[in-house]
Design a protein around this motif. Structure first.
Motif, PDB file in Angstrom:
ATOM      1  N   MET A   1       0.865  -1.144   0.005  1.00 24.83           N
ATOM      2  CA  MET A   1      -0.091  -0.025   0.027  1.00 24.83           C
ATOM      3  C   MET A   1       1.044   1.134  -0.031  1.00 24.83           C
ATOM      4  N   SER A   2       0.708   1.880  -0.975  1.00 26.05           N
ATOM      5  CA  SER A   2       1.676   3.217  -0.923  1.00 26.05           C
ATOM      6  C   SER A   2       0.808   4.294  -0.493  1.00 26.05           C
ATOM      7  N   ILE A   3       1.405   5.446  -0.179  1.00 24.31           N
ATOM      8  CA  ILE A   3       0.746   6.798   0.313  1.00 24.31           C
ATOM      9  C   ILE A   3      -0.287   7.278  -0.836  1.00 24.31           C
ATOM     10  N   GLU A   4       0.091   7.020  -1.943  1.00 21.85           N
ATOM     11  CA  GLU A   4      -0.510   7.542  -3.147  1.00 21.85           C
ATOM     12  C   GLU A   4      -1.693   6.822  -3.210  1.00 21.85           C
ATOM     13  N   ASN A   5      -1.878   5.581  -2.864  1.00 26.47           N
ATOM     14  CA  ASN A   5      -3.178   4.534  -2.724  1.00 26.47           C
ATOM     15  C   ASN A   5      -4.067   5.162  -1.324  1.00 26.47           C
ATOM     16  N   GLU A   6      -3.210   5.429  -0.276  1.00 27.81           N
ATOM     17  CA  GLU A   6      -3.826   5.641   0.928  1.00 27.81           C
ATOM     18  C   GLU A   6      -4.511   6.888   0.937  1.00 27.81           C
ATOM     19  N   PHE A   7      -3.877   7.876   0.199  1.00 26.36           N
ATOM     20  CA  PHE A   7      -4.562   9.249   0.031  1.00 26.36           C
ATOM     21  C   PHE A   7      -5.571   9.586  -1.214  1.00 26.36           C
ATOM     22  N   ALA A   8      -5.455   8.439  -1.725  1.00 27.90           N
ATOM     23  CA  ALA A   8      -6.534   8.564  -2.972  1.00 27.90           C
ATOM     24  C   ALA A   8      -7.795   8.944  -2.917  1.00 27.90           C
ATOM     25  N   THR A   9      -8.183   8.816  -1.661  1.00 31.89           N
ATOM     26  CA  THR A   9      -9.789   8.943  -1.387  1.00 31.89           C
ATOM     27  C   THR A   9      -9.787  10.454  -0.929  1.00 31.89           C
ATOM     28  N   VAL A  10      -8.789  10.753  -0.014  1.00 24.33           N
ATOM     29  CA  VAL A  10      -8.345  12.121   0.293  1.00 24.33           C
ATOM     30  C   VAL A  10      -8.658  13.134  -0.853  1.00 24.33           C
ATOM     31  N   ASP A  11      -7.767  12.809  -1.910  1.00 25.05           N
ATOM     32  CA  ASP A  11      -7.801  13.607  -3.433  1.00 25.05           C
ATOM     33  C   ASP A  11      -9.075  13.737  -4.002  1.00 25.05           C
ATOM     34  N   LEU A  12      -9.811  12.445  -3.932  1.00 29.42           N
ATOM     35  CA  LEU A  12     -10.972  12.521  -4.456  1.00 29.42           C
ATOM     36  C   LEU A  12     -12.234  13.370  -3.729  1.00 29.42           C
ATOM     37  N   VAL A  13     -11.929  13.382  -2.367  1.00 30.00           N
ATOM     38  CA  VAL A  13     -13.121  14.283  -1.683  1.00 30.00           C
ATOM     39  C   VAL A  13     -12.251  15.581  -2.017  1.00 30.00           C
ATOM     40  N   ALA A  14     -11.012  15.937  -1.871  1.00 31.85           N
ATOM     41  CA  ALA A  14     -10.466  17.177  -1.867  1.00 31.85           C
ATOM     42  C   ALA A  14     -11.210  17.962  -3.394  1.00 31.85           C
ATOM     43  N   ASN A  15     -11.177  17.168  -4.300  1.00 29.60           N
ATOM     44  CA  ASN A  15     -11.367  17.520  -5.808  1.00 29.60           C
ATOM     45  C   ASN A  15     -12.809  17.691  -6.136  1.00 29.60           C
ATOM     46  N   ALA A  16     -13.613  17.242  -5.023  1.00 26.32           N
ATOM     47  CA  ALA A  16     -15.122  16.898  -5.562  1.00 26.32           C
ATOM     48  C   ALA A  16     -15.871  18.277  -5.874  1.00 26.32           C
ATOM     49  N   GLY A  17     -15.066  19.364  -5.468  1.00 28.55           N
ATOM     50  CA  GLY A  17     -15.796  20.636  -5.935  1.00 28.55           C
ATOM     51  C   GLY A  17     -17.224  21.260  -5.055  1.00 28.55           C
ATOM     52  N   VAL A  18     -17.155  20.388  -3.822  1.00 27.88           N
ATOM     53  CA  VAL A  18     -18.590  20.969  -3.188  1.00 27.88           C
ATOM     54  C   VAL A  18     -17.835  21.901  -1.842  1.00 27.88           C
ATOM     55  N   ALA A  19     -18.968  22.401  -1.370  1.00 25.48           N
ATOM     56  CA  ALA A  19     -18.640  23.433  -0.255  1.00 25.48           C
ATOM     57  C   ALA A  19     -17.867  22.688   0.669  1.00 25.48           C
TER      58      ALA A  19
END
Length: 199
Positions: A1-19
């Motif tokens: 498990m890489s940090i990229e995989n671990e933080f993939a969900t964080v990135d998705l949420v950060a880039n979701a474009g909601v308030a």
């Protein structure tokens, strides 16, 4: 498990474009940092030769029974076992990284308790905290791999690594009773404790 995989969900949420993208990504990143340091600690403990798969339920229970085991205590516990502290393993960047994660935890604790911070954080500020948390997690992953061959992200921390690793430890735990004692002496938050960030 890489940090990229671990933080993939964080990135998705950060880039979701909601308030709420900033606060949601921030909260998730701190949860991941908390889990990583706990897993690294339990993995290191499990390297002690006395422990086998048969001890895993008792090791889990011992930690579950301790209600005041938090981030800073797991760092202390790791430092109490490894031959080199995380500070030494990470080097010159440790202090600024530690300040970043401590500040993020301070904000998280305020937010989770419905309190205001004194920082009036907007989305870019929260995402900057996410970057600090990610940098800390990367440094811990590198230190963990160097010290014991485990980054804190891989699933199932209760598994054996290289047999020679435990021979380098400052202390090994001979049984679950001593593990409980170690938790009390090193990991449990003490009365009057103050974080380095002063919260």
């Amino acid at each position: 498990m890489s940090i990229e995989n671990e933080f993939a969900t964080v990135d998705l949420v950060a880039n979701a474009g909601v308030a709420t993208s900033g606060i949601d990504a921030f909260a998730l990143s701190v949860i991941k940092a908390d889990r990583q340091i706990r897993r690294l600690f339990t993995h290191i403990v499990f390297q002690c030769p006395a422990f086998t798969r048969a001890d895993v339920p008792a090791l889990r229970t011992a930690l579950w029974e301790r209600k005041r085991c938090y981030f800073e205590g797991f760092v202390r516990g790791i430092d109490g076992i490894l031959p080199m502290s995380l500070d030494q393993l990470i080097g010159a960047s440790y202090q600024p990284l530690r300040l970043g994660i401590d500040n993020a935890i301070e904000v998280r604790n305020k937010v989770f308790h419905g309190q205001l911070t004194d920082q009036s954080l907007c989305q870019p500020d929260l995402l900057a905290h996410v970057g600090n948390v990610r940098a800390w997690c990367q440094a811990i992953a590198n230190a963990g791999m160097q010290a014991v061959g485990y980054d804190g992200f891989q699933r199932n921390s209760f598994r054996k690594g290289r047999p020679e690793v435990a021979r380098t430890f400052k202390r090994t735990l001979p049984n679950v009773a001593e593990y409980r004692r170690f938790l009390g002496d090193w990991v449990i938050r003490r009365e009057g404790w103050q974080s380095p960030a002063g919260w």
